[in-house]
Structures are given as structure tokens and as C-alpha cells.
Design a protein around this motif. Structure first.
Motif, PDB file in Angstrom:
ATOM      1  N   PRO A   1      10.238 -22.373   4.479  1.00 15.93           N
ATOM      2  CA  PRO A   1       9.944 -22.533   5.913  1.00 15.93           C
ATOM      3  C   PRO A   1      10.005 -21.209   6.678  1.00 15.93           C
ATOM      4  O   PRO A   1       9.230 -21.012   7.626  1.00 15.93           O
ATOM      5  CB  PRO A   1      11.032 -23.502   6.381  1.00 15.93           C
ATOM      6  N   GLU A   2      10.865 -20.301   6.263  1.00 15.05           N
ATOM      7  CA  GLU A   2      10.970 -19.018   6.957  1.00 15.05           C
ATOM      8  C   GLU A   2       9.779 -18.099   6.692  1.00 15.05           C
ATOM      9  O   GLU A   2       9.675 -17.031   7.298  1.00 15.05           O
ATOM     10  CB  GLU A   2      12.273 -18.298   6.591  1.00 15.05           C
ATOM     11  N   ASP A   3       8.876 -18.505   5.809  1.00 14.24           N
ATOM     12  CA  ASP A   3       7.646 -17.745   5.612  1.00 14.24           C
ATOM     13  C   ASP A   3       6.586 -18.111   6.659  1.00 14.24           C
ATOM     14  O   ASP A   3       5.519 -17.490   6.702  1.00 14.24           O
ATOM     15  CB  ASP A   3       7.061 -18.008   4.218  1.00 14.24           C
ATOM     16  N   THR A   4       6.867 -19.116   7.473  1.00 10.79           N
ATOM     17  CA  THR A   4       5.932 -19.523   8.517  1.00 10.79           C
ATOM     18  C   THR A   4       5.679 -18.373   9.486  1.00 10.79           C
ATOM     19  O   THR A   4       6.620 -17.798  10.042  1.00 10.79           O
ATOM     20  CB  THR A   4       6.477 -20.736   9.295  1.00 10.79           C
ATOM     21  N   ALA A   5       4.404 -18.027   9.658  1.00 14.78           N
ATOM     22  CA  ALA A   5       4.033 -16.891  10.502  1.00 14.78           C
ATOM     23  C   ALA A   5       2.518 -16.775  10.554  1.00 14.78           C
ATOM     24  O   ALA A   5       1.808 -17.416   9.768  1.00 14.78           O
ATOM     25  CB  ALA A   5       4.633 -15.597   9.943  1.00 14.78           C
ATOM     26  N   VAL A   6       2.056 -15.933  11.452  1.00 17.18           N
ATOM     27  CA  VAL A   6       0.670 -15.478  11.411  1.00 17.18           C
ATOM     28  C   VAL A   6       0.639 -14.253  10.507  1.00 17.18           C
ATOM     29  O   VAL A   6       1.402 -13.307  10.721  1.00 17.18           O
ATOM     30  CB  VAL A   6       0.138 -15.135  12.812  1.00 17.18           C
ATOM     31  N   TYR A   7      -0.209 -14.303   9.507  1.00 17.34           N
ATOM     32  CA  TYR A   7      -0.321 -13.218   8.540  1.00 17.34           C
ATOM     33  C   TYR A   7      -1.523 -12.353   8.887  1.00 17.34           C
ATOM     34  O   TYR A   7      -2.634 -12.865   9.086  1.00 17.34           O
ATOM     35  CB  TYR A   7      -0.436 -13.775   7.131  1.00 17.34           C
ATOM     36  N   TYR A   8      -1.284 -11.041   8.939  1.00 16.34           N
ATOM     37  CA  TYR A   8      -2.318 -10.081   9.294  1.00 16.34           C
ATOM     38  C   TYR A   8      -2.598  -9.143   8.127  1.00 16.34           C
ATOM     39  O   TYR A   8      -1.682  -8.666   7.469  1.00 16.34           O
ATOM     40  CB  TYR A   8      -1.881  -9.242  10.490  1.00 16.34           C
ATOM     41  N   CYS A   9      -3.864  -8.865   7.933  1.00 12.05           N
ATOM     42  CA  CYS A   9      -4.308  -7.855   6.979  1.00 12.05           C
ATOM     43  C   CYS A   9      -4.502  -6.549   7.739  1.00 12.05           C
ATOM     44  O   CYS A   9      -4.958  -6.559   8.895  1.00 12.05           O
ATOM     45  CB  CYS A   9      -5.622  -8.324   6.359  1.00 12.05           C
ATOM     46  N   ALA A  10      -4.155  -5.437   7.101  1.00  9.93           N
ATOM     47  CA  ALA A  10      -4.309  -4.132   7.734  1.00  9.93           C
ATOM     48  C   ALA A  10      -4.782  -3.114   6.707  1.00  9.93           C
ATOM     49  O   ALA A  10      -4.538  -3.270   5.502  1.00  9.93           O
ATOM     50  CB  ALA A  10      -2.987  -3.687   8.352  1.00  9.93           C
ATOM     51  N   ALA A  11      -5.428  -2.058   7.200  1.00 14.07           N
ATOM     52  CA  ALA A  11      -5.920  -0.998   6.316  1.00 14.07           C
ATOM     53  C   ALA A  11      -5.712   0.363   6.982  1.00 14.07           C
ATOM     54  O   ALA A  11      -5.689   0.465   8.213  1.00 14.07           O
ATOM     55  CB  ALA A  11      -7.398  -1.200   6.005  1.00 14.07           C
ATOM     56  N   ARG A  12      -5.536   1.363   6.143  1.00 17.61           N
ATOM     57  CA  ARG A  12      -5.432   2.718   6.686  1.00 17.61           C
ATOM     58  C   ARG A  12      -6.208   3.667   5.779  1.00 17.61           C
ATOM     59  O   ARG A  12      -6.410   3.398   4.604  1.00 17.61           O
ATOM     60  CB  ARG A  12      -3.981   3.154   6.828  1.00 17.61           C
ATOM     61  N   ASN A  13      -6.595   4.787   6.379  1.00 19.07           N
ATOM     62  CA  ASN A  13      -7.376   5.778   5.640  1.00 19.07           C
ATOM     63  C   ASN A  13      -6.470   6.774   4.938  1.00 19.07           C
ATOM     64  O   ASN A  13      -5.300   6.931   5.288  1.00 19.07           O
ATOM     65  CB  ASN A  13      -8.299   6.524   6.607  1.00 19.07           C
ATOM     66  N   LEU A  14      -7.037   7.491   3.987  1.00 18.22           N
ATOM     67  CA  LEU A  14      -6.327   8.552   3.290  1.00 18.22           C
ATOM     68  C   LEU A  14      -5.892   9.616   4.289  1.00 18.22           C
ATOM     69  O   LEU A  14      -6.667   9.987   5.173  1.00 18.22           O
ATOM     70  CB  LEU A  14      -7.239   9.166   2.228  1.00 18.22           C
ATOM     71  N   GLY A  15      -4.655  10.041   4.170  1.00 15.66           N
ATOM     72  CA  GLY A  15      -4.155  11.104   5.027  1.00 15.66           C
ATOM     73  C   GLY A  15      -3.548  10.634   6.331  1.00 15.66           C
ATOM     74  O   GLY A  15      -3.110  11.447   7.138  1.00 15.66           O
ATOM     75  N   THR A  16      -3.522   9.341   6.539  1.00  8.84           N
ATOM     76  CA  THR A  16      -2.901   8.798   7.760  1.00  8.84           C
ATOM     77  C   THR A  16      -1.696   7.950   7.391  1.00  8.84           C
ATOM     78  O   THR A  16      -1.622   7.391   6.301  1.00  8.84           O
ATOM     79  CB  THR A  16      -3.888   7.948   8.570  1.00  8.84           C
ATOM     80  N   SER A  17      -0.758   7.857   8.318  1.00 10.21           N
ATOM     81  CA  SER A  17       0.449   7.078   8.061  1.00 10.21           C
ATOM     82  C   SER A  17       0.452   5.758   8.810  1.00 10.21           C
ATOM     83  O   SER A  17       1.280   4.889   8.533  1.00 10.21           O
ATOM     84  CB  SER A  17       1.689   7.882   8.465  1.00 10.21           C
ATOM     85  N   LYS A  18      -0.457   5.607   9.750  1.00 10.30           N
ATOM     86  CA  LYS A  18      -0.518   4.373  10.533  1.00 10.30           C
ATOM     87  C   LYS A  18      -1.678   3.495  10.055  1.00 10.30           C
ATOM     88  O   LYS A  18      -2.734   4.000   9.675  1.00 10.30           O
ATOM     89  CB  LYS A  18      -0.713   4.682  12.013  1.00 10.30           C
ATOM     90  N   TYR A  19      -1.437   2.190  10.099  1.00 10.78           N
ATOM     91  CA  TYR A  19      -2.502   1.250   9.794  1.00 10.78           C
ATOM     92  C   TYR A  19      -3.404   1.147  11.023  1.00 10.78           C
ATOM     93  O   TYR A  19      -2.983   0.685  12.082  1.00 10.78           O
ATOM     94  CB  TYR A  19      -1.922  -0.107   9.404  1.00 10.78           C
ATOM     95  N   GLU A  20      -4.637   1.607  10.853  1.00  7.55           N
ATOM     96  CA  GLU A  20      -5.553   1.719  11.991  1.00  7.55           C
ATOM     97  C   GLU A  20      -6.392   0.469  12.198  1.00  7.55           C
ATOM     98  O   GLU A  20      -6.901   0.242  13.295  1.00  7.55           O
ATOM     99  CB  GLU A  20      -6.496   2.903  11.758  1.00  7.55           C
ATOM    100  N   TYR A  21      -6.582  -0.296  11.152  1.00 10.36           N
ATOM    101  CA  TYR A  21      -7.487  -1.429  11.210  1.00 10.36           C
ATOM    102  C   TYR A  21      -6.711  -2.714  10.942  1.00 10.36           C
ATOM    103  O   TYR A  21      -5.899  -2.780  10.018  1.00 10.36           O
ATOM    104  CB  TYR A  21      -8.601  -1.270  10.185  1.00 10.36           C
ATOM    105  N   TRP A  22      -6.997  -3.725  11.758  1.00  9.87           N
ATOM    106  CA  TRP A  22      -6.273  -4.986  11.668  1.00  9.87           C
ATOM    107  C   TRP A  22      -7.238  -6.166  11.737  1.00  9.87           C
ATOM    108  O   TRP A  22      -8.238  -6.117  12.460  1.00  9.87           O
ATOM    109  CB  TRP A  22      -5.271  -5.105  12.814  1.00  9.87           C
ATOM    110  N   GLY A  23      -6.901  -7.218  11.008  1.00  5.40           N
ATOM    111  CA  GLY A  23      -7.636  -8.458  11.118  1.00  5.40           C
ATOM    112  C   GLY A  23      -7.111  -9.293  12.267  1.00  5.40           C
ATOM    113  O   GLY A  23      -6.162  -8.903  12.957  1.00  5.40           O
TER     114      GLY A  23
END
Length: 118
Positions: free
Chosen positions: A87-109
Motif C-alpha cells: 500500500p505504501e507504493d501508492t503514488a503517481v509515478y513519473y518517468c524522467a530523462a537527462r542528457n549526458l553531462g547534466t546532473s538534473k533530470y530535464e524531461y518529465w512525463g
């Protein structure tokens, strides 16, 4: 890069679900993809990540040994196989992507809701 998640739904505790995230656009620049989740009233948290080229993976301790992240490079799709759901896995799940050389996920679903009933 555009990301579209699918596969969420309602499942009983102990059950399984597989989430998918299809990427389109400038996918050649992606280096790493990940899944995050946000439960009601809580901050978004990291779940798992995979290196797009090497396939190396890393998991949060709360899901390790229950969840598996994988990718299909030919389909530009990343998956999250979720077993032994709680039950504690209940959540909205988001996919994210980042480019080479970056530390932040820039793209989100847009997110997909997973509800685990007890």
C-alpha cells in the motif's frame, strides 16, 4: 524529448504492475532515465534509474529486490516492473530523462497513478 507513461492502475497488495515510458524527440541525447514517485501529501522521491547506453541500474532501498527497471533501446522505452506491491507504493509515478553531462533530470512525463489496496 517527450515522455509518455502508461501502465498504472489499481492492484491488490502483493500484486504486480509494469509501467512503460515511451520517449520521442531528441532521444539520441539522452544518457539516463529514471522513475520517481509522489505519494499524496508527500514530496516526489527517487525510485530507480538506468543508464541508457550501459544498462547499469540503481534503486532506492525501499524498492530494491521488488522493482526492476529496464530499457528497450530500439523502442526508446523504459520499463518499471513492480512486484510484491505494498500500500505504501501508492503514488503517481513519473518517468524522467537527462542528457549526458547534466546532473538534473530535464524531461518529465505527465505521470501515471498506481494505487495498491490492502
Amino acid at each position: 524529448v517527450q515522455l509518455v507513461e502508461s501502465g498504472g492502475g489499481l492492484v491488490q497488495a502483493g500484486g504486480s504492475l509494469r509501467l512503460s515510458c515511451a520517449a520521442s524527440g531528441r532521444t539520441f541525447s539522452m544518457n539516463r532515465m529514471a522513475w520517481f514517485r509522489q505519494a499524496p501529501g508527500k514530496e516526489r522521491e527517487f525510485v530507480a534509474t538506468i543508464n541508457w547506453n550501459s544498462g547499469n541500474t540503481y534503486y532506492d532501498y525501499s524498492v530494491k529486490d521488488r522493482f526492476t527497471i529496464s530499457r528497450d533501446n530500439a523502442k526508446n522505452t523504459v520499463y518499471l516492473q513492480m512486484n510484491s506491491l505494498k500500500p505504501e507504493d501508492t503514488a503517481v509515478y513519473y518517468c524522467a530523462a537527462r542528457n549526458l553531462g547534466t546532473s538534473k533530470y530535464e524531461y518529465w512525463g505527465q505521470g501515471t497513478l498506481v494505487t495498491v489496496s490492502s
